[in-house]
Design a protein around this motif. Structure first.
Motif, PDB file in Angstrom:
ATOM      1  N   ASP A 121      32.729  26.434 -20.821  1.00 12.73           N
ATOM      2  CA  ASP A 121      33.532  27.316 -21.669  1.00 12.73           C
ATOM      3  C   ASP A 121      34.235  28.351 -20.807  1.00 12.73           C
ATOM      4  O   ASP A 121      33.655  28.872 -19.847  1.00 12.73           O
ATOM      5  CB  ASP A 121      32.651  28.054 -22.691  1.00 12.73           C
ATOM      6  CG  ASP A 121      32.005  27.125 -23.706  1.00 12.73           C
ATOM      7  OD1 ASP A 121      32.489  25.981 -23.857  1.00 12.73           O
ATOM      8  OD2 ASP A 121      31.024  27.549 -24.355  1.00 12.73           O
ATOM      9  N   SER A 137      37.580  27.595 -29.523  1.00  4.72           N
ATOM     10  CA  SER A 137      36.543  27.961 -30.490  1.00  4.72           C
ATOM     11  C   SER A 137      37.184  28.432 -31.795  1.00  4.72           C
ATOM     12  O   SER A 137      38.356  28.834 -31.831  1.00  4.72           O
ATOM     13  CB  SER A 137      35.674  29.075 -29.909  1.00  4.72           C
ATOM     14  OG  SER A 137      36.460  30.246 -29.689  1.00  4.72           O
ATOM     15  N   LEU A 166      32.029  24.284 -30.686  1.00  9.77           N
ATOM     16  CA  LEU A 166      33.133  25.225 -30.841  1.00  9.77           C
ATOM     17  C   LEU A 166      32.828  26.368 -31.797  1.00  9.77           C
ATOM     18  O   LEU A 166      33.539  27.382 -31.800  1.00  9.77           O
ATOM     19  CB  LEU A 166      34.388  24.488 -31.322  1.00  9.77           C
ATOM     20  CG  LEU A 166      34.880  23.343 -30.433  1.00  9.77           C
ATOM     21  CD1 LEU A 166      36.105  22.678 -31.037  1.00  9.77           C
ATOM     22  CD2 LEU A 166      35.191  23.841 -29.025  1.00  9.77           C
TER      23      LEU A 166
END
Length: 423
Positions: free
Chosen positions: A63, A109, A305
């Motif tokens: 991420d 996300s 997400l």
């Protein structure tokens, strides 16, 4: 005055020396910067140790908390047993296609307080397929082709069997604190050439590279079988079971969480941990450092997400370690990195160590790692002690380079768990 011919010779020598140093430099894992989190290898949706068969699908995810859909690229380097680049191989020898390609799979996300972009790199892909077994280091680069972080993997074949047994130590001084690995290497597929020189092994505890054991030769051979029955050379400090916290419901304080407070993102304040080195073995069912990102909100459709990030506040009471050793928080969630981001800070007023780390919500194993000032693990003086009852995963990889062969291939893997320890 130096003549032009001598200048050319000196320049050529300098270039060759620099090239040699580049090929002989040991490749280290570079920890990611603050904005890169939750770097993990996955198989069928589960986080796994960085070990893969040549036929496996290898998936690396991470991420980026900047959430700006930045461009990231990857390169792959094949390495020798000692993690120096395999200088006798070209990229075309171990890759079908190309590396230095952009990571094309990324998503943003949603329904989270902390925005992030999630990147997924899979091998083989339309550009890249690995052709050889061995050690590899994957480098993730930014748009300026600067290294952002690196990760090691081991790619292997099952050409030999490695029967492995975890035993208690033979040395009475550490019989309560260490695990000893007793194993052999067996095959009927081929005969080893000069096994004492050409066969090497690497031993790992719970998927960690920071305390791995290398350079142990066979103690003796029986025919084509290589036998390792050492008393000290193949021993690990057993450690203690991992600690954990569970914030799958990020707004409620459960499972080792003292309280939750709100801010720009949620704050997860854990109960203070006491050093367990003098308290005896503690039975905590664990997953040997692993983690699972999860949000149990019923409306969640994509865990990758919609799992949010939280500031997790760790606190450790271990005054006996003050000014003696550095203490870090480690687990698979941060690849046991020894960086300032994960180094505990001591408060003399409360006689406790503390640290706040941003971690993705879910179930997380963690441990307190004692290290010297150079970042080398000091297992003997572990904060939570060493107990032979501790359940650990052990993996052994067998490297083999035949006479006149150009690289170290990985021809076998052995695995055992200390839950089945014997005397």
């Amino acid at each position: 005055m130096i003549q032009p011919a001598y200048r050319l010779v000196a320049f050529a020598f300098l270039v060759s020396l620099l090239s040699f140093n580049a090929f002989t430099q040991v490749q280290q894992e570079i920890a990611p910067p603050y904005n890169i989190k939750t770097v993990s290898f996955t198989k069928q949706g589960e986080n796994v140790f960085p070990y893969f068969k040549l036929s496996d699908i290898i998936q690396l995810s991470f991420d980026d908390l900047f959430g700006n859909e930045a461009n990231y690229y990857y390169t792959i380097t094949h390495c020798n047993y000692d993690w120096t680049p395999s200088s006798q191989l070209t990229v075309n020898d171990y890759i079908e296609g190309f590396d230095n390609q952009r990571i094309q799979v990324y998503e943003n996300s949603f329904n989270t307080l902390q925005v992030y972009s999630r990147y997924t790199l899979t091998f083989p892909n339309k550009f890249t397929r690995l052709l050889l077994t061995g050690n590899y280091i994957i480098k993730i680069l930014n748009e300026d082709r600067e290294v952002v972080f690196t990760r090691k993997i081991i790619v292997y074949d099952d050409q030999v069997s490695v029967p492995l047994q975890v035993k208690r130590a033979r040395d009475m001084d550490v019989i309560q604190e260490k695990h000893n690995l007793d194993f052999a290497i067996k095959t009927q597929a081929f005969n080893f050439q000069s096994p004492l020189q050409n066969v090497k092994i690497a031993i790992f505890q719970n998927g960690r590279f920071d305390n791995a054991i290398y350079n142990v030769k066979p103690q003796y051979t029986i025919g084509n079988d290589l036998i390792y029955k050492y008393d000290k050379e193949t021993q690990f400090w057993a450690g203690n079971e991992y600690l954990y916290f569970d914030n799958k419901d990020i707004r409620n304080a459960v499972n080792n969480i003292a309280r939750i407070t709100a801010g720009d993102i949620y704050n997860t304040i854990l109960y203070t941990n006491d050093a367990r080195s003098s308290k005896g073995y503690t039975f905590f069912p664990d997953v040997n450092g692993n983690f699972q990102n999860k949000n149990i909100n019923l409306s969640v459709t994509n865990q990758n997400l919609e799992s949010d990030y939280s500031w997790v506040f760790f606190k450790l009471s271990a005054p006996a370690f003050y000014e003696k050793k550095d203490i870090y928080i480690g687990g698979m969630f941060n690849n046991y990195a020894k960086t300032d981001e994960y180094k505990l800070e001591y408060d003399e007023k409360t006689a406790t160590y503390s640290k706040a780390i941003m971690i993705k919500q879910g179930f997380n194993n963690f441990m307190y790692i004692t290290a010297n000032k150079n970042g080398n693990v000091d297992g003997e003086h572990a904060v939570d002690g060493n107990y032979y009852q501790t359940e650990n995963d052990y993996n052994i990889f067998v490297y083999y380079r035949q006479n006149n062969e150009r690289y170290d291939r990985v021809i076998g893997r052995g695995n055992a768990n200390s839950e089945n320890i014997i005397n």
